[in-house]
Design an enzyme around this catalytic site. Structure first.
Site, PDB file in Angstrom:
ATOM      1  N   GLY A 106       0.775  -1.231   0.000  1.00 38.29           N
ATOM      2  CA  GLY A 106       0.000   0.000   0.000  1.00 38.29           C
ATOM      3  C   GLY A 106       0.808   1.285   0.000  1.00 38.29           C
ATOM      4  O   GLY A 106       0.352   2.304   0.527  1.00 38.29           O
ATOM      5  N   THR A 107       1.989   1.294  -0.643  1.00 37.62           N
ATOM      6  CA  THR A 107       2.730   2.566  -0.705  1.00 37.62           C
ATOM      7  C   THR A 107       2.002   3.565  -1.612  1.00 37.62           C
ATOM      8  O   THR A 107       2.061   4.773  -1.366  1.00 37.62           O
ATOM      9  CB  THR A 107       4.182   2.372  -1.193  1.00 37.62           C
ATOM     10  OG1 THR A 107       4.179   1.842  -2.509  1.00 37.62           O
ATOM     11  CG2 THR A 107       4.960   1.458  -0.260  1.00 37.62           C
ATOM     12  N   HIS A 114      -0.072   1.339 -13.342  1.00 35.43           N
ATOM     13  CA  HIS A 114       0.751   0.226 -13.817  1.00 35.43           C
ATOM     14  C   HIS A 114       2.202   0.705 -13.894  1.00 35.43           C
ATOM     15  O   HIS A 114       2.466   1.788 -14.439  1.00 35.43           O
ATOM     16  CB  HIS A 114       0.268  -0.256 -15.196  1.00 35.43           C
ATOM     17  CG  HIS A 114       1.061  -1.420 -15.680  1.00 35.43           C
ATOM     18  ND1 HIS A 114       0.862  -2.697 -15.191  1.00 35.43           N
ATOM     19  CD2 HIS A 114       2.084  -1.503 -16.559  1.00 35.43           C
ATOM     20  CE1 HIS A 114       1.737  -3.508 -15.765  1.00 35.43           C
ATOM     21  NE2 HIS A 114       2.492  -2.810 -16.595  1.00 35.43           N
ATOM     22  N   GLU A 160     -12.234  -3.857 -20.069  1.00 34.36           N
ATOM     23  CA  GLU A 160     -12.240  -5.324 -20.104  1.00 34.36           C
ATOM     24  C   GLU A 160     -10.852  -5.875 -20.434  1.00 34.36           C
ATOM     25  O   GLU A 160     -10.544  -7.024 -20.140  1.00 34.36           O
ATOM     26  CB  GLU A 160     -13.232  -5.835 -21.159  1.00 34.36           C
ATOM     27  CG  GLU A 160     -14.694  -5.758 -20.755  1.00 34.36           C
ATOM     28  CD  GLU A 160     -15.281  -4.353 -20.894  1.00 34.36           C
ATOM     29  OE1 GLU A 160     -14.577  -3.443 -21.390  1.00 34.36           O
ATOM     30  OE2 GLU A 160     -16.438  -4.170 -20.484  1.00 34.36           O
ATOM     31  N   VAL A 165      -6.960  -6.204 -19.915  1.00 35.80           N
ATOM     32  CA  VAL A 165      -6.004  -5.964 -18.834  1.00 35.80           C
ATOM     33  C   VAL A 165      -4.970  -4.915 -19.269  1.00 35.80           C
ATOM     34  O   VAL A 165      -4.299  -5.085 -20.297  1.00 35.80           O
ATOM     35  CB  VAL A 165      -5.280  -7.276 -18.423  1.00 35.80           C
ATOM     36  CG1 VAL A 165      -4.276  -7.013 -17.302  1.00 35.80           C
ATOM     37  CG2 VAL A 165      -6.291  -8.324 -17.988  1.00 35.80           C
ATOM     38  N   ASP A 166      -4.879  -3.839 -18.514  1.00 32.03           N
ATOM     39  CA  ASP A 166      -3.962  -2.712 -18.780  1.00 32.03           C
ATOM     40  C   ASP A 166      -4.233  -2.065 -20.142  1.00 32.03           C
ATOM     41  O   ASP A 166      -3.355  -1.395 -20.704  1.00 32.03           O
ATOM     42  CB  ASP A 166      -2.483  -3.161 -18.720  1.00 32.03           C
ATOM     43  CG  ASP A 166      -2.087  -3.648 -17.330  1.00 32.03           C
ATOM     44  OD1 ASP A 166      -2.656  -3.154 -16.341  1.00 32.03           O
ATOM     45  OD2 ASP A 166      -1.215  -4.520 -17.242  1.00 32.03           O
ATOM     46  N   GLU A 187       8.986   5.964  -6.605  1.00 35.71           N
ATOM     47  CA  GLU A 187       9.288   7.290  -6.032  1.00 35.71           C
ATOM     48  C   GLU A 187       9.147   8.412  -7.056  1.00 35.71           C
ATOM     49  O   GLU A 187       8.663   9.496  -6.734  1.00 35.71           O
ATOM     50  CB  GLU A 187      10.715   7.309  -5.471  1.00 35.71           C
ATOM     51  CG  GLU A 187      10.844   6.487  -4.210  1.00 35.71           C
ATOM     52  CD  GLU A 187      12.284   6.332  -3.737  1.00 35.71           C
ATOM     53  OE1 GLU A 187      12.473   5.771  -2.652  1.00 35.71           O
ATOM     54  OE2 GLU A 187      13.218   6.754  -4.457  1.00 35.71           O
ATOM     55  N   ALA A 193       7.604   8.271 -10.147  1.00 33.52           N
ATOM     56  CA  ALA A 193       6.443   8.302 -11.049  1.00 33.52           C
ATOM     57  C   ALA A 193       5.137   7.914 -10.346  1.00 33.52           C
ATOM     58  O   ALA A 193       4.232   8.736 -10.222  1.00 33.52           O
ATOM     59  CB  ALA A 193       6.693   7.389 -12.254  1.00 33.52           C
ATOM     60  N   GLU A 194       5.046   6.665  -9.849  1.00 31.67           N
ATOM     61  CA  GLU A 194       3.757   6.189  -9.351  1.00 31.67           C
ATOM     62  C   GLU A 194       3.150   7.075  -8.277  1.00 31.67           C
ATOM     63  O   GLU A 194       1.972   7.430  -8.331  1.00 31.67           O
ATOM     64  CB  GLU A 194       3.908   4.768  -8.790  1.00 31.67           C
ATOM     65  CG  GLU A 194       4.270   3.736  -9.829  1.00 31.67           C
ATOM     66  CD  GLU A 194       4.272   2.334  -9.257  1.00 31.67           C
ATOM     67  OE1 GLU A 194       3.318   1.931  -8.595  1.00 31.67           O
ATOM     68  OE2 GLU A 194       5.269   1.616  -9.477  1.00 31.67           O
TER      69      GLU A 194
HETATM   70  C1  GRF Z   1       2.881  -0.930  -7.663  1.00 37.81           C
HETATM   71  O1  GRF Z   1       4.099  -1.068  -8.344  1.00 37.81           O
HETATM   72  C2  GRF Z   1       1.765  -0.743  -8.647  1.00 37.81           C
HETATM   73  O2  GRF Z   1       2.139  -0.037  -9.775  1.00 37.81           O
HETATM   74  C3  GRF Z   1       1.459  -2.158  -9.027  1.00 37.81           C
HETATM   75  O3  GRF Z   1       1.602  -2.883  -7.806  1.00 37.81           O
HETATM   76  C4  GRF Z   1       2.505  -2.215  -6.948  1.00 37.81           C
HETATM   77  C5  GRF Z   1       1.799  -1.977  -5.645  1.00 37.81           C
HETATM   78  O4  GRF Z   1       2.618  -1.455  -4.654  1.00 37.81           O
HETATM   79  N1  GRF Z   1       0.210  -2.237  -9.692  1.00 37.81           N
HETATM   80  P1  GRF Z   1       1.999  -0.845  -3.318  1.00 37.81           P
HETATM   81  O5  GRF Z   1       1.092  -1.895  -2.690  1.00 37.81           O
HETATM   82  O6  GRF Z   1       1.250   0.401  -3.673  1.00 37.81           O
HETATM   83  O7  GRF Z   1       3.172  -0.557  -2.435  1.00 37.81           O
END
Ligand code: GRF
Length: 205
Positions: free
Chosen positions: A13-14, A111, A149, A151-152, A179, A181-182
């Site tokens: 859950g980061t 993703h 529908e 995936v990705d 760190e 991007a996501e």
């Molecule tokens: C992340 O890399 C996300 O992009 C992918 O799964 C991972 C989850 O990490 N779909 P976290 O649980 O948010 O730390």
């Protein structure tokens, strides 16, 4: 009135944490993280929800007979709480037809690659970064897209590129992608959609 968001998780859950931090810093516009749904009872993400006073529900697949039953249960949990936006943040289950239909255009996923590279069936977690290193790309990144529908395969909302460095391992690359991007584009995309949902609501009144 706030836009109620559910964040769906399966692990550490980061990304959820990044969403919570953005919310607390006032960076989700009118978005409010009202619910965390976990596909695992032991996910650390559930602790993060608890620490931040967010309601959480663990929905494990084994508690339901069929994938359709699971999907119905998920839909009920979302509808009962008036959820308007669903954010998949490391959620490892496929979203079923009923939830997709009810929340079309209102479910997004993060993703950890630049789609259409290294995505689709079997590309999750470290496997994505292993594949990027194996191919030898010099740039990777993350993508926030609508869930469909395929995936990705849904329409792309935001992407951010991250350099691959000499000597990277799947683990070091995963950390940099998270760190750089996501943790930035998931809250950003959420905020954009919250603004859009609120405007659409105003137009209906
Ligand atoms: C992340 O890399 C996300 O992009 C992918 O799964 C991972 C989850 O990490 N779909 P976290 O649980 O948010 O730390």
């Amino acid at each position: 009135m706030s836009v109620k968001i559910a964040v769906l998780v399966s692990g550490g859950g980061t990304n959820l944490q990044a969403m919570i931090d953005a919310w607390k810093a006032g960076n989700l516009q009118c978005g409010e993280i009202a619910l965390v749904v976990s596909s695992s009872e032991t996910a650390y993400a559930l602790k993060r929800a608890e620490q931040n006073g967010i309601e959480s529900v663990a929905l494990t697949r084994s508690a339901y007979k069929t994938p359709e039953d699971y999907d119905k249960a998920l839909l009920n949990v979302l509808l009962e709480r008036g959820i308007e936006l669903v954010v998949l943040a490391g959620y490892l289950r496929i979203i079923g037809a009923e939830v997709l239909e009810a929340y079309r255009g209102r479910i997004i996923n993060i993703h950890p690659s630049l789609i259409p590279s290294f995505c689709g069936d079997g590309y999750y977690g470290l496997k994505v970064h292993e594949a990027a290193l194996k191919y030898g790309v010099k740039v990777t990144g993350a993508t926030v897209h609508y869930v469909s529908e395929v995936v990705d395969g849904g329409e792309i909302l935001l992407q951010k590129a991250v350099p691959v460095e000499d000597g990277d391992t799947p683990e070091t690359l995963q950390k940099r992608v998270m760190e750089q991007a996501e943790w930035l584009i998931l809250p950003e995309a959420t905020s954009i959609l919250c603004g859009k949902i609120a405007r659409e609501r105003e137009m209906r009144v």
